[in-house]
Motif scaffolding. Structure first.
Motif, PDB file in Angstrom:
ATOM      1  N   LYS A   1     -23.069  17.345   3.319  1.00  0.00           N
ATOM      2  CA  LYS A   1     -23.947  18.259   4.041  1.00  0.00           C
ATOM      3  C   LYS A   1     -23.584  18.216   5.517  1.00  0.00           C
ATOM      4  N   VAL A   2     -23.221  19.361   6.082  1.00  0.00           N
ATOM      5  CA  VAL A   2     -22.890  19.442   7.501  1.00  0.00           C
ATOM      6  C   VAL A   2     -23.686  20.604   8.091  1.00  0.00           C
ATOM      7  N   ALA A   3     -24.092  20.464   9.353  1.00  0.00           N
ATOM      8  CA  ALA A   3     -24.971  21.494   9.901  1.00  0.00           C
ATOM      9  C   ALA A   3     -25.170  21.312  11.394  1.00  0.00           C
ATOM     10  N   VAL A   4     -25.707  22.387  11.995  1.00  0.00           N
ATOM     11  CA  VAL A   4     -26.251  22.310  13.347  1.00  0.00           C
ATOM     12  C   VAL A   4     -27.696  22.804  13.280  1.00  0.00           C
ATOM     13  N   ASN A   5     -28.460  22.459  14.315  1.00  0.00           N
ATOM     14  CA  ASN A   5     -29.868  22.820  14.346  1.00  0.00           C
ATOM     15  C   ASN A   5     -30.089  24.189  14.974  1.00  0.00           C
ATOM     16  N   HIS A   6     -31.232  24.764  14.639  1.00  0.00           N
ATOM     17  CA  HIS A   6     -31.729  25.964  15.285  1.00  0.00           C
ATOM     18  C   HIS A   6     -33.019  25.566  15.989  1.00  0.00           C
ATOM     19  N   PRO A   7     -33.371  26.188  17.102  1.00  0.00           N
ATOM     20  CA  PRO A   7     -34.607  25.791  17.796  1.00  0.00           C
ATOM     21  C   PRO A   7     -35.844  25.784  16.906  1.00  0.00           C
ATOM     22  N   ARG A   8     -35.844  26.575  15.840  1.00  0.00           N
ATOM     23  CA  ARG A   8     -37.022  26.651  14.974  1.00  0.00           C
ATOM     24  C   ARG A   8     -36.920  25.774  13.732  1.00  0.00           C
ATOM     25  N   GLY A   9     -35.814  25.098  13.543  1.00  0.00           N
ATOM     26  CA  GLY A   9     -35.701  24.257  12.356  1.00  0.00           C
ATOM     27  C   GLY A   9     -34.431  23.447  12.346  1.00  0.00           C
ATOM     28  N   LYS A  10     -34.512  22.287  11.686  1.00  0.00           N
ATOM     29  CA  LYS A  10     -33.373  21.378  11.646  1.00  0.00           C
ATOM     30  C   LYS A  10     -32.399  21.760  10.534  1.00  0.00           C
ATOM     31  N   ASN A  11     -31.111  21.712  10.850  1.00  0.00           N
ATOM     32  CA  ASN A  11     -30.037  21.938   9.868  1.00  0.00           C
ATOM     33  C   ASN A  11     -30.115  23.311   9.199  1.00  0.00           C
ATOM     34  N   ILE A  12     -30.626  24.296   9.916  1.00  0.00           N
ATOM     35  CA  ILE A  12     -30.768  25.634   9.351  1.00  0.00           C
ATOM     36  C   ILE A  12     -29.398  26.307   9.183  1.00  0.00           C
ATOM     37  N   ILE A  13     -28.442  25.960  10.034  1.00  0.00           N
ATOM     38  CA  ILE A  13     -27.124  26.590  10.022  1.00  0.00           C
ATOM     39  C   ILE A  13     -26.117  25.541   9.554  1.00  0.00           C
ATOM     40  N   GLY A  14     -25.595  25.678   8.332  1.00  0.00           N
ATOM     41  CA  GLY A  14     -24.716  24.629   7.836  1.00  0.00           C
ATOM     42  C   GLY A  14     -23.957  25.016   6.591  1.00  0.00           C
ATOM     43  N   ALA A  15     -23.349  24.012   5.983  1.00  0.00           N
ATOM     44  CA  ALA A  15     -22.514  24.237   4.805  1.00  0.00           C
ATOM     45  C   ALA A  15     -22.448  22.952   3.991  1.00  0.00           C
ATOM     46  N   PHE A  16     -21.942  23.078   2.764  1.00  0.00           N
ATOM     47  CA  PHE A  16     -21.557  21.906   1.973  1.00  0.00           C
ATOM     48  C   PHE A  16     -20.053  21.761   2.132  1.00  0.00           C
ATOM     49  N   TYR A  17     -19.618  20.664   2.739  1.00  0.00           N
ATOM     50  CA  TYR A  17     -18.193  20.478   3.018  1.00  0.00           C
ATOM     51  C   TYR A  17     -17.888  18.990   2.940  1.00  0.00           C
ATOM     52  N   GLN A  18     -17.175  18.593   1.904  1.00  0.00           N
ATOM     53  CA  GLN A  18     -16.963  17.172   1.656  1.00  0.00           C
ATOM     54  C   GLN A  18     -15.886  16.587   2.581  1.00  0.00           C
ATOM     55  N   PRO A  19     -16.084  15.345   3.037  1.00  0.00           N
ATOM     56  CA  PRO A  19     -15.023  14.672   3.788  1.00  0.00           C
ATOM     57  C   PRO A  19     -13.883  14.271   2.868  1.00  0.00           C
ATOM     58  N   ARG A  20     -12.745  14.005   3.438  1.00  0.00           N
ATOM     59  CA  ARG A  20     -11.625  13.475   2.663  1.00  0.00           C
ATOM     60  C   ARG A  20     -11.744  11.964   2.492  1.00  0.00           C
ATOM     61  N   LEU A  21     -12.518  11.334   3.368  1.00  0.00           N
ATOM     62  CA  LEU A  21     -12.587   9.875   3.397  1.00  0.00           C
ATOM     63  C   LEU A  21     -13.785   9.461   4.239  1.00  0.00           C
ATOM     64  N   VAL A  22     -14.454   8.359   3.829  1.00  0.00           N
ATOM     65  CA  VAL A  22     -15.520   7.752   4.635  1.00  0.00           C
ATOM     66  C   VAL A  22     -15.182   6.280   4.820  1.00  0.00           C
ATOM     67  N   LEU A  23     -15.168   5.826   6.062  1.00  0.00           N
ATOM     68  CA  LEU A  23     -14.924   4.417   6.370  1.00  0.00           C
ATOM     69  C   LEU A  23     -16.178   3.836   7.005  1.00  0.00           C
ATOM     70  N   ALA A  24     -16.854   2.926   6.309  1.00  0.00           N
ATOM     71  CA  ALA A  24     -18.085   2.299   6.802  1.00  0.00           C
ATOM     72  C   ALA A  24     -17.804   0.837   7.137  1.00  0.00           C
ATOM     73  N   ASP A  25     -17.793   0.525   8.424  1.00  0.00           N
ATOM     74  CA  ASP A  25     -17.507  -0.821   8.910  1.00  0.00           C
ATOM     75  C   ASP A  25     -18.816  -1.475   9.347  1.00  0.00           C
ATOM     76  N   PRO A  26     -19.354  -2.436   8.572  1.00  0.00           N
ATOM     77  CA  PRO A  26     -20.631  -3.068   8.948  1.00  0.00           C
ATOM     78  C   PRO A  26     -20.587  -3.778  10.299  1.00  0.00           C
ATOM     79  N   ASP A  27     -19.395  -4.160  10.766  1.00  0.00           N
ATOM     80  CA  ASP A  27     -19.302  -4.862  12.048  1.00  0.00           C
ATOM     81  C   ASP A  27     -19.826  -4.020  13.209  1.00  0.00           C
ATOM     82  N   VAL A  28     -19.667  -2.699  13.122  1.00  0.00           N
ATOM     83  CA  VAL A  28     -20.084  -1.864  14.245  1.00  0.00           C
ATOM     84  C   VAL A  28     -21.604  -1.820  14.383  1.00  0.00           C
TER      85      VAL A  28
END
Length: 361
Positions: free
Chosen positions: A143-170
């Protein structure tokens, strides 16, 4: 290294969870079939804390880094910010094979993902989440999106990443409030899908608040596993994926009505989860003891459980009518029926919602 596989046919990808992954970003990106110029989207604070290792890793792997800083805050998750990123990408010659890398929290990931989905009709997208909330939730699922003044995530798309790297150290660089905000989404997964995980959270909450690496890695992995299963079943939220919105109907209204500046997303979701539990009890769908259990855990995590007193039920209802889940004017809520199980209830009577909003602790 723990890995969670998101099985979506040609859009499948892995979530990698391990300490030290940030310094190996270039190595992981080089293993993908992508261009050698990278738009690295972040904010000034994250770049100061983590930009050095990320940029050094990308450069060492042969990538030309185009850094892009957007100020932190939901108010900057906007079409205006997206336009700045389009201008930078186009001006620096990024083509359709050049990836957009999001280094930051949920705001950065949502904005960068929206730009990746729409620039040149779609370029590769990589998520490197640096907050607990982003690691367990917003970086996963497409789920990717930007906000509109009248609502959150109103303007967006479904667009999958190629990769997610989650580093607990950060996560060690986060303040206590940010950790609590992330725990709201972690708690959500236990309530909607895994009673055993919620029990584990009740027993191990202090370890998470103290940033114990093993506990954090476990919480991130379990959360991602739960979300992966839901996303695989319903990628574009036509049915079951809507359960991930538990707490978000009222939560998004709180965020919108306070200008996206007063409350962090996880805090607003915590208010929404407590409100949804009250509504479920009121409608006879949840036992009071279960609602009390959820509320107690949220409070222990340092999260708010009441909608701000300054927001009237009328204002909240008006905002919720603009929620993305509203169809033909009917309010939709995700309500728990037991710990580990929820239902999607459409056409919830407004008088019931008003009663829930008027009810305090």
């Amino acid at each position: 290294m723990q890995k969670v596989y998101i099985n979506l046919a040609e859009r499948s990808y892995y979530i990698h969870i391990a300490p030290g992954l940030l310094a190996r970003l270039g190595e992981h990106l080089a293993a993908l079939d992508v261009g050698r110029r990278v738009l690295l989207v972040t904010n000034p604070t994250v770049r100061r804390l983590h930009g050095g290792p990320a940029e050094a890793s990308l450069t060492a792997a042969g990538f030309a880094v185009v850094p892009a800083e957007i100020p932190d805050g939901e108010e900057y998750k906007s079409l205006a910010s997206a336009e700045k990123l389009y201008d930078l990408a186009y001006g620096r010659g990024l083509d359709r094979r050049c990836p957009v890398v999001a280094l930051g929290g949920g705001v950065t990931g949502d904005l960068a993902g929206f730009v990746a989905a729409t620039y040149l009709r779609g370029v590769p997208f990589i998520q490197v989440p640096t907050t607990l909330l982003a690691q367990v939730d917003s970086s996963v699922g497409g789920k990717v999106a930007v906000n509109h003044p009248r609502g959150k995530n109103i303007i967006g798309a479904f667009y999958q990443p190629r990769l997610v790297l989650a580093d607990p150290d950060v996560l060690k660089t986060l303040d206590a409030r940010e950790i609590s905000a992330g725990l709201a989404e972690v708690i959500k997964y236990g309530v909607i899908a895994d009673a055993g995980f919620l029990a584990w959270l009740e027993e191990n909450l202090e370890r998470l608040l103290n940033l114990e690496p093993a506990a954090l890695a476990h919480a991130v992995a379990v959360s991602c596993h739960i979300k992966a299963q839901v996303v695989q079943d319903d990628e574009t939220e036509q049915g079951r994926r809507a359960i991930l919105n538990f707490g978000h109907t009222a939560g998004h209204a709180v965020e919108a009505l306070t200008g996206y500046t007063a409350w962090r997303h996880g805090e607003a979701v915590a208010m929404g989860m407590a409100a949804a539990c009250r509504l479920a009890v009121q409608l006879g769908r949840l036992e009071e003891a279960a609602a009390a259990r959820v509320k107690k855990l949220l409070v222990r995590a340092g999260l708010p459980v009441d909608v701000p007193a300054g927001l009237s039920p009328a204002e909240m209802l008006a905002s919720m009518r603009h929620d993305k889940k509203v169809i033909a004017g009917r309010l939709t809520f995700v309500l728990p029926t037991a710990i580990g199980r929820v239902e999607i209830l459409r056409d919830v009577p407004e008088e019931a919602v008003r009663g829930m909003l008027e009810q305090r602790r």
